[in-house]
Motif scaffolding. Structure first.
Motif, PDB file in Angstrom:
ATOM      1  N   ASN A  28       0.832  -1.337  -0.147  1.00  0.00           N
ATOM      2  CA  ASN A  28      -0.197  -0.051   0.114  1.00  0.00           C
ATOM      3  C   ASN A  28       0.862   1.201  -0.043  1.00  0.00           C
ATOM      4  OD1 ASN A  28      -2.241  -1.467   0.043  1.00  0.00           O
ATOM      5  ND2 ASN A  28      -2.124  -1.514   2.368  1.00  0.00           N
ATOM      6  N   THR A  29       2.166   1.174   0.050  1.00  0.00           N
ATOM      7  CA  THR A  29       3.111   2.276   0.153  1.00  0.00           C
ATOM      8  C   THR A  29       3.229   2.791  -1.334  1.00  0.00           C
ATOM      9  OG1 THR A  29       4.202   1.352   2.190  1.00  0.00           O
ATOM     10  CG2 THR A  29       5.409   2.979   0.835  1.00  0.00           C
ATOM     11  N   THR A  30       3.323   4.133  -1.468  1.00  0.00           N
ATOM     12  CA  THR A  30       3.322   4.305  -3.112  1.00  0.00           C
ATOM     13  C   THR A  30       4.931   4.058  -3.272  1.00  0.00           C
ATOM     14  OG1 THR A  30       2.148   6.383  -2.286  1.00  0.00           O
ATOM     15  CG2 THR A  30       3.133   6.565  -4.097  1.00  0.00           C
ATOM     16  N   LYS A  31       5.740   4.411  -2.672  1.00  0.00           N
ATOM     17  CA  LYS A  31       7.172   4.289  -3.295  1.00  0.00           C
ATOM     18  C   LYS A  31       7.934   3.898  -2.276  1.00  0.00           C
ATOM     19  CE  LYS A  31       8.569   8.882  -4.260  1.00  0.00           C
ATOM     20  NZ  LYS A  31       8.788   9.837  -5.052  1.00  0.00           N
ATOM     21  N   VAL A  32       9.159   3.544  -2.447  1.00  0.00           N
ATOM     22  CA  VAL A  32      10.355   3.357  -1.342  1.00  0.00           C
ATOM     23  C   VAL A  32      11.814   3.805  -2.428  1.00  0.00           C
ATOM     24  CG1 VAL A  32      11.943   2.041  -0.030  1.00  0.00           C
ATOM     25  CG2 VAL A  32       9.428   1.417  -0.158  1.00  0.00           C
ATOM     26  N   GLU A  33      11.939   5.286  -1.885  1.00  0.00           N
ATOM     27  CA  GLU A  33      13.175   5.789  -2.613  1.00  0.00           C
ATOM     28  C   GLU A  33      14.209   6.441  -1.624  1.00  0.00           C
ATOM     29  OE1 GLU A  33      13.622   9.530  -5.522  1.00  0.00           O
ATOM     30  OE2 GLU A  33      12.234   7.948  -6.197  1.00  0.00           O
ATOM     31  N   VAL A  34      15.541   5.794  -1.778  1.00  0.00           N
ATOM     32  CA  VAL A  34      16.751   6.375  -0.848  1.00  0.00           C
ATOM     33  C   VAL A  34      17.604   7.316  -1.935  1.00  0.00           C
ATOM     34  CG1 VAL A  34      18.679   5.818   0.476  1.00  0.00           C
ATOM     35  CG2 VAL A  34      16.614   4.472   0.593  1.00  0.00           C
ATOM     36  N   ASN A  35      17.798   8.530  -1.532  1.00  0.00           N
ATOM     37  CA  ASN A  35      18.772   9.442  -2.355  1.00  0.00           C
ATOM     38  C   ASN A  35      19.743   9.886  -1.516  1.00  0.00           C
ATOM     39  OD1 ASN A  35      17.017  10.075  -5.255  1.00  0.00           O
ATOM     40  ND2 ASN A  35      15.396  10.186  -3.339  1.00  0.00           N
ATOM     41  N   LEU A  36      20.969   9.601  -2.192  1.00  0.00           N
ATOM     42  CA  LEU A  36      22.204  10.004  -1.145  1.00  0.00           C
ATOM     43  C   LEU A  36      22.848  11.086  -2.073  1.00  0.00           C
ATOM     44  CD1 LEU A  36      23.614   6.622  -0.190  1.00  0.00           C
ATOM     45  CD2 LEU A  36      22.285   8.115   1.107  1.00  0.00           C
ATOM     46  N   TYR A  37      23.089  12.263  -1.649  1.00  0.00           N
ATOM     47  CA  TYR A  37      23.321  13.409  -2.587  1.00  0.00           C
ATOM     48  C   TYR A  37      24.636  13.804  -2.280  1.00  0.00           C
ATOM     49  CZ  TYR A  37      18.461  14.051  -3.654  1.00  0.00           C
ATOM     50  OH  TYR A  37      17.403  14.085  -4.260  1.00  0.00           O
ATOM     51  N   SER A  59       5.821  -2.514  -9.543  1.00  0.00           N
ATOM     52  CA  SER A  59       4.639  -1.821 -10.104  1.00  0.00           C
ATOM     53  C   SER A  59       3.808  -1.453  -9.009  1.00  0.00           C
ATOM     54  CB  SER A  59       3.919  -2.588 -11.437  1.00  0.00           C
ATOM     55  OG  SER A  59       3.290  -3.641 -10.786  1.00  0.00           O
ATOM     56  N   GLU A  60       3.718  -1.991  -7.959  1.00  0.00           N
ATOM     57  CA  GLU A  60       3.001  -1.924  -6.853  1.00  0.00           C
ATOM     58  C   GLU A  60       3.515  -0.966  -5.855  1.00  0.00           C
ATOM     59  OE1 GLU A  60       0.411  -6.026  -6.550  1.00  0.00           O
ATOM     60  OE2 GLU A  60       2.539  -6.098  -5.668  1.00  0.00           O
ATOM     61  N   THR A  61       4.812  -1.285  -5.641  1.00  0.00           N
ATOM     62  CA  THR A  61       5.639  -0.424  -4.703  1.00  0.00           C
ATOM     63  C   THR A  61       6.962   0.102  -5.122  1.00  0.00           C
ATOM     64  OG1 THR A  61       4.381  -1.581  -2.717  1.00  0.00           O
ATOM     65  CG2 THR A  61       6.372  -0.263  -2.301  1.00  0.00           C
ATOM     66  N   PRO A  62       6.745   0.917  -6.240  1.00  0.00           N
ATOM     67  CA  PRO A  62       8.361   1.152  -6.928  1.00  0.00           C
ATOM     68  C   PRO A  62       9.462   1.509  -5.766  1.00  0.00           C
ATOM     69  CG  PRO A  62       6.453   2.617  -7.782  1.00  0.00           C
ATOM     70  CD  PRO A  62       6.133   1.814  -6.591  1.00  0.00           C
ATOM     71  N   ARG A  63      10.670   0.944  -5.990  1.00  0.00           N
ATOM     72  CA  ARG A  63      11.804   1.286  -5.078  1.00  0.00           C
ATOM     73  C   ARG A  63      13.050   1.263  -5.859  1.00  0.00           C
ATOM     74  NH1 ARG A  63      10.576  -4.519  -4.220  1.00  0.00           N
ATOM     75  NH2 ARG A  63       8.414  -3.424  -4.191  1.00  0.00           N
ATOM     76  N   ALA A  64      13.867   2.179  -5.470  1.00  0.00           N
ATOM     77  CA  ALA A  64      15.209   2.406  -5.945  1.00  0.00           C
ATOM     78  C   ALA A  64      15.870   3.195  -4.904  1.00  0.00           C
ATOM     79  CB  ALA A  64      15.013   3.208  -7.264  1.00  0.00           C
ATOM     80  N   ILE A  65      17.242   2.875  -4.846  1.00  0.00           N
ATOM     81  CA  ILE A  65      18.216   3.849  -4.305  1.00  0.00           C
ATOM     82  C   ILE A  65      19.426   4.191  -5.106  1.00  0.00           C
ATOM     83  CG2 ILE A  65      19.784   1.753  -3.980  1.00  0.00           C
ATOM     84  CD1 ILE A  65      20.538   2.516  -1.115  1.00  0.00           C
ATOM     85  N   TYR A  66      19.592   5.664  -4.940  1.00  0.00           N
ATOM     86  CA  TYR A  66      20.505   6.453  -5.710  1.00  0.00           C
ATOM     87  C   TYR A  66      21.349   6.885  -5.087  1.00  0.00           C
ATOM     88  CZ  TYR A  66      16.091   6.681  -8.672  1.00  0.00           C
ATOM     89  OH  TYR A  66      15.037   6.241  -9.384  1.00  0.00           O
ATOM     90  N   ALA A  67      22.712   6.674  -5.545  1.00  0.00           N
ATOM     91  CA  ALA A  67      24.077   7.578  -5.212  1.00  0.00           C
ATOM     92  C   ALA A  67      24.314   8.702  -6.015  1.00  0.00           C
ATOM     93  CB  ALA A  67      25.071   6.554  -4.712  1.00  0.00           C
ATOM     94  N   LYS A  68      23.939   9.747  -5.558  1.00  0.00           N
ATOM     95  CA  LYS A  68      24.088  10.934  -6.645  1.00  0.00           C
ATOM     96  C   LYS A  68      25.299  12.064  -6.299  1.00  0.00           C
ATOM     97  CE  LYS A  68      19.181  11.091  -7.820  1.00  0.00           C
ATOM     98  NZ  LYS A  68      17.990  11.914  -7.459  1.00  0.00           N
TER      99      LYS A  68
END
Length: 170
Positions: A28-37, A59-68
Protein backbone atom coordinates in the motif's frame (compact mmCIF):
# COMPACT_ATOMS: atom_id res chain seq x y z
CA UNK A 1 8.78 6.67 1.66
CA UNK A 2 11.25 9.23 0.34
CA UNK A 3 14.66 9.46 2.02
CA UNK A 4 16.97 12.37 1.11
CA UNK A 5 20.44 12.53 2.66
CA UNK A 6 22.96 15.33 1.95
CA UNK A 7 20.81 17.25 -0.51
CA UNK A 8 21.42 20.68 1.03
CA UNK A 9 23.71 20.13 4.01
CA UNK A 10 26.75 18.04 4.85
CA UNK A 11 25.47 14.87 6.50
CA UNK A 12 27.37 11.85 7.86
CA UNK A 13 25.53 8.68 8.88
CA UNK A 14 26.47 5.10 9.67
CA UNK A 15 23.41 3.36 8.19
CA UNK A 16 20.55 4.47 5.94
CA UNK A 17 17.43 2.35 5.31
CA UNK A 18 14.56 2.85 2.90
CA UNK A 19 12.43 0.34 4.76
CA UNK A 20 11.52 -0.20 8.38
CA UNK A 21 13.34 -1.59 11.40
CA UNK A 22 11.84 -5.08 11.75
CA UNK A 23 8.66 -3.72 10.14
CA UNK A 24 7.56 -4.77 6.64
CA UNK A 25 6.78 -2.03 4.11
CA UNK A 26 3.41 -3.05 2.65
CA UNK A 27 2.37 -2.81 -0.98
CA UNK A 28 0.00 0.00 0.00
CA UNK A 29 3.10 2.24 0.21
CA UNK A 30 3.36 4.51 -2.84
CA UNK A 31 7.15 4.14 -3.26
CA UNK A 32 10.41 3.48 -1.43
CA UNK A 33 13.21 5.72 -2.67
CA UNK A 34 16.57 6.47 -1.05
CA UNK A 35 18.59 9.42 -2.39
CA UNK A 36 22.18 10.01 -1.28
CA UNK A 37 23.40 13.38 -2.58
CA UNK A 38 26.85 14.94 -2.94
CA UNK A 39 26.90 16.24 0.65
CA UNK A 40 26.26 12.75 2.09
CA UNK A 41 28.87 10.47 3.62
CA UNK A 42 27.37 7.14 4.65
CA UNK A 43 28.91 3.86 5.81
CA UNK A 44 26.19 1.53 4.42
CA UNK A 45 22.90 2.24 2.66
CA UNK A 46 20.00 -0.15 2.00
CA UNK A 47 16.92 0.31 -0.15
CA UNK A 48 15.17 -2.28 2.02
CA UNK A 49 14.88 -2.33 5.78
CA UNK A 50 16.79 -3.57 8.77
CA UNK A 51 15.42 -7.08 9.25
CA UNK A 52 12.44 -6.09 7.11
CA UNK A 53 11.50 -6.28 3.44
CA UNK A 54 9.28 -4.47 0.98
CA UNK A 55 6.08 -6.21 -0.04
CA UNK A 56 4.69 -6.27 -3.57
CA UNK A 57 6.16 -5.89 -7.02
CA UNK A 58 7.92 -2.89 -8.55
CA UNK A 59 4.66 -1.80 -10.18
CA UNK A 60 2.85 -1.97 -6.83
CA UNK A 61 5.57 -0.36 -4.69
CA UNK A 62 8.30 1.25 -6.85
CA UNK A 63 11.66 1.14 -5.15
CA UNK A 64 15.16 2.39 -5.91
CA UNK A 65 18.32 3.63 -4.24
CA UNK A 66 20.37 6.45 -5.80
CA UNK A 67 23.91 7.56 -4.99
CA UNK A 68 24.15 10.95 -6.71
CA UNK A 69 27.68 12.15 -6.00
CA UNK A 70 27.60 10.69 -2.46
CA UNK A 71 30.41 8.95 -0.61
CA UNK A 72 29.52 5.48 0.68
CA UNK A 73 32.55 4.14 2.56
CA UNK A 74 31.09 0.64 3.02
CA UNK A 75 28.47 -0.74 0.66
CA UNK A 76 25.35 0.28 -1.21
CA UNK A 77 22.60 -2.39 -1.26
CA UNK A 78 19.46 -2.67 -3.35
CA UNK A 79 18.04 -5.11 -0.81
CA UNK A 80 17.61 -5.34 2.96
CA UNK A 81 20.16 -5.74 5.74
CA UNK A 82 20.00 -9.03 7.67
CA UNK A 83 16.51 -10.18 6.78
CA UNK A 84 13.62 -9.08 4.61
CA UNK A 85 12.58 -10.20 1.14
CA UNK A 86 12.03 -7.95 -1.88
CA UNK A 87 10.71 -8.76 -5.35
CA UNK A 88 12.98 -6.47 -7.37
CA UNK A 89 15.72 -3.94 -6.68
CA UNK A 90 17.13 -0.94 -8.55
CA UNK A 91 20.50 0.62 -7.70
CA UNK A 92 21.78 3.75 -9.44
CA UNK A 93 25.19 5.39 -8.94
CA UNK A 94 25.80 8.67 -10.77
CA UNK A 95 27.47 12.09 -10.62
CA UNK A 96 30.95 11.00 -9.46
CA UNK A 97 29.76 9.03 -6.44
CA UNK A 98 32.50 7.18 -4.57
CA UNK A 99 31.30 3.80 -3.27
CA UNK A 100 33.07 0.97 -1.43
CA UNK A 101 31.08 -1.87 -3.04
CA UNK A 102 27.69 -2.12 -4.73
CA UNK A 103 25.20 -4.99 -4.38
CA UNK A 104 21.99 -5.38 -6.33
CA UNK A 105 20.64 -7.61 -3.56
CA UNK A 106 20.76 -7.60 0.23
CA UNK A 107 23.41 -8.19 2.88
CA UNK A 108 22.27 -11.07 5.09
CA UNK A 109 21.42 -14.65 4.23
CA UNK A 110 17.68 -14.01 4.61
CA UNK A 111 17.71 -10.73 2.67
CA UNK A 112 16.48 -12.41 -0.52
CA UNK A 113 15.39 -10.89 -3.82
CA UNK A 114 12.93 -12.73 -6.06
CA UNK A 115 12.53 -11.67 -9.66
CA UNK A 116 10.92 -12.80 -12.89
CA UNK A 117 7.63 -11.33 -11.77
CA UNK A 118 7.37 -8.58 -14.41
CA UNK A 119 7.82 -8.58 -18.17
CA UNK A 120 8.82 -5.79 -20.51
CA UNK A 121 5.67 -4.64 -22.31
CA UNK A 122 7.59 -4.12 -25.56
CA UNK A 123 9.77 -7.24 -25.75
CA UNK A 124 7.90 -9.64 -23.47
CA UNK A 125 11.21 -10.50 -21.72
CA UNK A 126 11.38 -11.04 -17.98
CA UNK A 127 12.77 -8.00 -16.17
CA UNK A 128 15.76 -8.55 -13.86
CA UNK A 129 15.40 -9.23 -10.16
CA UNK A 130 18.31 -6.85 -9.54
CA UNK A 131 19.12 -3.90 -11.75
CA UNK A 132 22.43 -2.09 -11.11
CA UNK A 133 23.34 0.96 -13.17
CA UNK A 134 26.63 2.80 -12.61
CA UNK A 135 27.58 5.90 -14.60
CA UNK A 136 30.55 8.19 -13.90
CA UNK A 137 31.44 6.72 -10.48
CA UNK A 138 34.41 5.29 -8.63
CA UNK A 139 33.72 1.90 -7.06
CA UNK A 140 36.65 1.17 -4.73
CA UNK A 141 35.66 -2.48 -4.29
CA UNK A 142 33.44 -4.69 -6.40
CA UNK A 143 30.06 -4.51 -8.09
CA UNK A 144 27.72 -7.47 -7.57
CA UNK A 145 24.49 -7.99 -9.45
CA UNK A 146 23.29 -10.16 -6.56
CA UNK A 147 23.51 -9.94 -2.79
CA UNK A 148 26.29 -10.33 -0.26
CA UNK A 149 24.87 -13.46 1.37
CA UNK A 150 21.23 -13.09 0.38
CA UNK A 151 20.03 -15.23 -2.49
CA UNK A 152 18.76 -13.66 -5.71
CA UNK A 153 16.12 -15.75 -7.47
CA UNK A 154 16.03 -14.40 -11.00
CA UNK A 155 18.26 -12.60 -13.48
CA UNK A 156 20.49 -9.64 -12.68
CA UNK A 157 21.43 -6.74 -14.93
CA UNK A 158 24.63 -4.78 -14.35
CA UNK A 159 25.42 -1.78 -16.54
CA UNK A 160 28.65 0.17 -15.97
CA UNK A 161 29.54 3.25 -18.03
CA UNK A 162 32.48 5.64 -17.65
CA UNK A 163 33.30 4.22 -14.20
CA UNK A 164 35.99 2.22 -12.41
CA UNK A 165 35.61 -0.87 -10.22
CA UNK A 166 37.97 -3.58 -8.95
CA UNK A 167 35.73 -6.51 -9.97
CA UNK A 168 32.29 -6.93 -11.51
CA UNK A 169 30.07 -9.95 -10.83
CA UNK A 170 26.79 -10.40 -12.72
Amino acid sequence: ILVKIGENYTTSLKEVYGGGNKALVTKNTTKVEVNLYENATVTNAFNGGNEAGIEGTQSETPRAIYAKGAIVTGSLYGGSNSDGPLTETHVYCTEDAVIGSVYGGGFGENATVTGNVLTDSTTGEKLPACNVSINSCLIQGSVYGGGNAGEVRGPTDVDITNSNAVNVYG
